[in-house]
Design an enzyme around this catalytic site. Structure first.
Site, PDB file in Angstrom:
ATOM      1  N   TYR A 138       2.652  11.544  29.842  1.00 44.05           N
ATOM      2  CA  TYR A 138       3.197  12.607  29.204  1.00 44.05           C
ATOM      3  C   TYR A 138       2.976  12.952  27.942  1.00 44.05           C
ATOM      4  O   TYR A 138       2.456  13.985  27.365  1.00 44.05           O
ATOM      5  CB  TYR A 138       4.363  12.299  29.005  1.00 44.05           C
ATOM      6  N   TYR A 197       9.677  14.441  16.035  1.00 41.54           N
ATOM      7  CA  TYR A 197       9.895  13.114  16.778  1.00 41.54           C
ATOM      8  C   TYR A 197       8.649  12.377  15.952  1.00 41.54           C
ATOM      9  O   TYR A 197       8.120  12.292  15.565  1.00 41.54           O
ATOM     10  CB  TYR A 197       9.704  13.452  18.275  1.00 41.54           C
ATOM     11  N   GLU A 319      17.961  14.289  32.682  1.00 45.00           N
ATOM     12  CA  GLU A 319      18.463  15.894  31.408  1.00 45.00           C
ATOM     13  C   GLU A 319      19.081  16.739  32.178  1.00 45.00           C
ATOM     14  O   GLU A 319      18.667  17.077  33.482  1.00 45.00           O
ATOM     15  CB  GLU A 319      16.746  15.961  31.536  1.00 45.00           C
TER      16      GLU A 319
HETATM   17  C1  3EB Z   1      13.413  15.192  24.943  1.00 47.64           C
HETATM   18  O1  3EB Z   1      15.330  15.550  23.846  1.00 47.64           O
HETATM   19  C2  3EB Z   1      13.652  15.060  25.538  1.00 47.64           C
HETATM   20  O2  3EB Z   1       8.079  17.961  25.885  1.00 47.64           O
HETATM   21  O3  3EB Z   1       8.798  19.849  26.198  1.00 47.64           O
HETATM   22  C3  3EB Z   1      12.911  17.762  26.929  1.00 47.64           C
HETATM   23  C4  3EB Z   1      12.788  19.049  27.045  1.00 47.64           C
HETATM   24  C5  3EB Z   1      12.044  17.031  26.797  1.00 47.64           C
HETATM   25  C6  3EB Z   1      11.071  19.250  27.440  1.00 47.64           C
HETATM   26  C7  3EB Z   1       8.214  18.961  26.256  1.00 47.64           C
HETATM   27  C8  3EB Z   1      10.631  17.084  26.099  1.00 47.64           C
HETATM   28  C9  3EB Z   1      11.215  18.403  25.773  1.00 47.64           C
HETATM   29  O4  3EB Z   1      13.138  14.662  24.036  1.00 47.64           O
HETATM   30  C10 3EB Z   1      12.100  15.498  26.914  1.00 47.64           C
END
Ligand code: 3EB
Length: 326
Positions: A138, A197, A319
């Site tokens: 990822y 992040y 999720e």
């Molecule tokens: C999060 O909130 C959960 O990398 O496109 C959710 C939706 C998440 C899209 C992406 C990652 C992605 O970080 C993970």
């Protein structure tokens, strides 16, 4: 296990997101067909095991006429306003390399076809948690996506709603909906924006909006909601507890809907109504009945479909993504 009859006998396992006015000619831009058969484009399989729920098909309907065609790895469909594309490609090598290539192709395609504004993206990536530390697949995917966005001059903060889920399939599947006009991003006041992040979660931040709002020609607004997990601030809440994570994801969605209703001045967006549906991904298929039961308590009439899918952080167990119109 299907709850379709118990839930809504008239719905017959299908639900349509109408991106065009009721009554006007409507055709499928994409039909996501869950769990079975060999769908023919513009129907498509997302490559995840369907665990149950109310829906066996999610139809994205657009104003007619919709034309569609097949390339080598990419399929496309489009009407006057919207373009949908789907890629299914063998998963080989470093996800940073393949993802950068697929996103270059995606951005190039939507731009040259005249639908430059991305509105919704789904990424289904085999073995998403494979590899360790910053080599986790990822994280490498995020590196590749970030590289293609930077090359294209696309700012992270302008990216659309997205999903990134791990499959047990052997193909990388990428779907996108793009438009001639831009959507509007909605962020979640309970969550740090993905592109902010800290690098605790990888060397390249993700880049997606918590939701993208799309103005429809008949005055409704479609809210396309990203995969939403038990992330508060930027941290995972309730590691190891799938039901507590479910409640937290529901709280995140409630906050997001409230934010959308206020940002867009559309009170009807504050709660899921008739024109809404959700896909739910659970890491452990054995958790599905309990998660489904809990979501039913929160949302007695929201149409749901459950899938076996890995979430992009190992400590996330479930999720939810959704669409919603008001
Ligand atoms: C999060 O909130 C959960 O990398 O496109 C959710 C939706 C998440 C899209 C992406 C990652 C992605 O970080 C993970």
């Amino acid at each position: 296990m299907s709850h379709a009859t118990q839930f809504s006998p008239d719905r017959n396992g299908q639900h349509a997101l109408r991106l065009a006015a009721a009554g006007a000619g409507q055709q499928s831009l994409i039909n996501f067909v869950f769990g079975g058969g060999r769908p023919v484009w513009p129907s498509s399989d997302i490559g995840l095991e369907w665990l149950g729920g109310d829906l066996r098909c999610e139809q994205w309907l657009a104003g007619a006429p919709v034309r569609f065609g097949n390339g080598d790895q990419w399929h496309w469909s489009r009407n006057a306003d919207l373009l949908a594309v789907a890629l299914s490609a063998p998963d080989q090598g470093d996800p940073a390399k393949t993802t950068a290539r697929f996103y270059r192709e995606l951005i190039g395609t939507v731009r040259s076809a005249g639908y430059p504004h991305l509105l919704r993206i789904w990424n289904y990536l085999p073995d998403i948690n494979g590899g360790n530390g910053d080599n986790e697949r990822y994280r490498r995917f995020c590196v590749g996506r970030g590289q293609a966005l930077a090359e294209a001059g696309l700012e992270d903060a302008r990216m659309c709603a997205a999903t990134a889920i791990g499959s047990q399939d052997d193909h990388f599947r990428l779907f996108a909906v793009a438009g001639r006009s831009p959507g509007q991003s909605v962020e979640n006041p309970r969550q740090v924006s993905s592109w902010e992040y800290p690098n605790l979660y990888g060397p390249r931040s993700p880049a997606f909006a918590r939701a993208t709002a799309v103005d429809l020609a008949d005055g409704r607004i479609a809210l396309l909601i990203s995969g939403t997990a038990s992330v508060v601030g930027h941290a995972t809440a309730h590691p190891g507890n799938v039901l507590a994570q479910t409640d937290e994801a529901v709280s995140n969605l409630a906050a997001l809907l409230a934010e959308a209703a206020s940002d867009l001045d559309r009170p009807g967006l504050a709660r899921f109504g008739e024109e809404a549906a959700a896909r739910v991904y659970v890491r452990d298929p054995a958790d599905w009945p309990a998660v489904y039961g809990r979501l039913r308590q929160h949302w007695p009439s929201l149409a749901l479909a459950g899938f076996h899918g890995d979430i992009c952080r190992r400590n996330l167990l479930m999720e939810i993504e959704a669409w919603h119109c008001a």
